[in-house]
Design an enzyme around this catalytic site. Structure first.
Site, mmCIF file in Angstrom:
data_model
loop_
_atom_site.group_PDB
_atom_site.id
_atom_site.type_symbol
_atom_site.label_atom_id
_atom_site.label_comp_id
_atom_site.label_asym_id
_atom_site.label_seq_id
_atom_site.Cartn_x
_atom_site.Cartn_y
_atom_site.Cartn_z
ATOM 1 N N GLU A 1 -18.730 38.655 27.695
ATOM 2 C CA GLU A 1 -19.064 39.825 28.526
ATOM 3 C C GLU A 1 -18.118 39.986 29.706
ATOM 4 O O GLU A 1 -18.103 41.044 30.339
ATOM 5 C CB GLU A 1 -20.518 39.728 29.011
ATOM 6 C CG GLU A 1 -20.801 38.697 30.059
ATOM 7 C CD GLU A 1 -20.891 37.267 29.522
ATOM 8 O OE1 GLU A 1 -21.040 36.355 30.341
ATOM 9 O OE2 GLU A 1 -20.833 37.091 28.284
ATOM 10 N N CYS B 1 -21.667 29.912 27.379
ATOM 11 C CA CYS B 1 -21.369 29.015 28.495
ATOM 12 C C CYS B 1 -22.379 27.867 28.561
ATOM 13 O O CYS B 1 -22.430 27.044 27.652
ATOM 14 C CB CYS B 1 -21.282 29.801 29.794
ATOM 15 S SG CYS B 1 -20.490 28.872 31.146
ATOM 16 N N HIS C 1 -16.990 33.445 28.346
ATOM 17 C CA HIS C 1 -17.912 34.558 28.555
ATOM 18 C C HIS C 1 -17.363 35.817 27.879
ATOM 19 O O HIS C 1 -16.498 36.493 28.452
ATOM 20 C CB HIS C 1 -18.087 34.834 30.049
ATOM 21 C CG HIS C 1 -18.832 33.783 30.789
ATOM 22 N ND1 HIS C 1 -20.194 33.825 30.956
ATOM 23 C CD2 HIS C 1 -18.406 32.652 31.401
ATOM 24 C CE1 HIS C 1 -20.578 32.762 31.657
ATOM 25 N NE2 HIS C 1 -19.509 32.035 31.924
#
Length: 219
Positions: free
Chosen positions: A199, A84, A197
């Protein structure tokens, strides 16, 4: 679990550190979260996450005396993963709140979404949504962190700005927002970085982290 490799998640006070840390643990790594230059110098790989303003991030990196260690680390050829804002910081400059100089590993700029499409319809900025990633023409994801990721896979995005590299050969994925096609990840030498992202992107996101670690012999 990998206990021999030192993976450092850089804490410069603007990052989603917990979720990145947990994802790396889930794939078998043993990461360290640190703001100390010496940890970067000793690392086998570093992760540069981030959510927030470009100028604030660069100020924090400078105040913490982390800019030179990051630059020195990249020169060693060891892997850096940007996420990001961590992707955007790798570029030459950003137009966010004027103009700010970045880490300058990648020639190019960070630009803001227009907020309207070609028909002058409003496009929400920031983009906070699941969106798809696509292969640029004549590209392959074989032997990259996106190996075995399906084209058109959904990833989670939260951002108002996007990167525009001068060298299109490093573009690994593209994404469309409104009617704008933009670079959503890059692969350049020892640097892999993505606007989305992993995650927060469920199983496919974890697979990207695993592929990155496996390809760089961190597992």
């Amino acid at each position: 679990m990998s206990v021999n490799k030192k993976i450092v998640i850089i804490d410069y006070q603007l990052g989603n550190l917990f979720s990145v840390n947990q994802s790396l643990i889930n794939i078998g790594l043993a990461p360290t979260i640190s703001s100390y230059p010496e940890d970067i110098y000793e690392a086998d790989a570093i992760v540069l996450p981030g959510v927030g303003a470009f100028g604030d991030a660069m100020k924090n990196l400078r105040d913490l005396k982390l800019v030179d260690p990051i630059r020195d680390f990249v020169k060693t050829g060891k892997p850096l993963l940007g996420i990001c804002l961590g992707l955007q910081l790798l570029f030459t400059k950003s137009e966010e709140f004027g103009s700010s100089e970045g880490l300058s590993f990648i020639e190019g700029s960070v630009r803001k979404f227009k907020g309207t499409d070609a028909e002058n319809s409003l496009v929400r900025v920031p983009q906070i949504a699941w969106n798809t990633i696509a292969l640029p023409s004549a590209k392959t994801w074989v032997n990259t962190p996106l190996h075995n990721i399906k084209e058109g896979a959904d990833m989670y995005f939260v951002h108002s700005y996007y990167v525009e590299p001068e060298d299109k050969a490093m573009v690994l994925t593209e994404t469309v927002y409104g009617d704008q096609v933009y670079t959503s990840s890059i692969l350049h030498d020892n640097i892999f970085a993505c606007q989305f992202h992993p995650e927060k992107s469920a199983g496919e996101g974890l697979k990207i982290y695993y592929n990155w670690a496996f390809l760089n012999k961190l597992l």
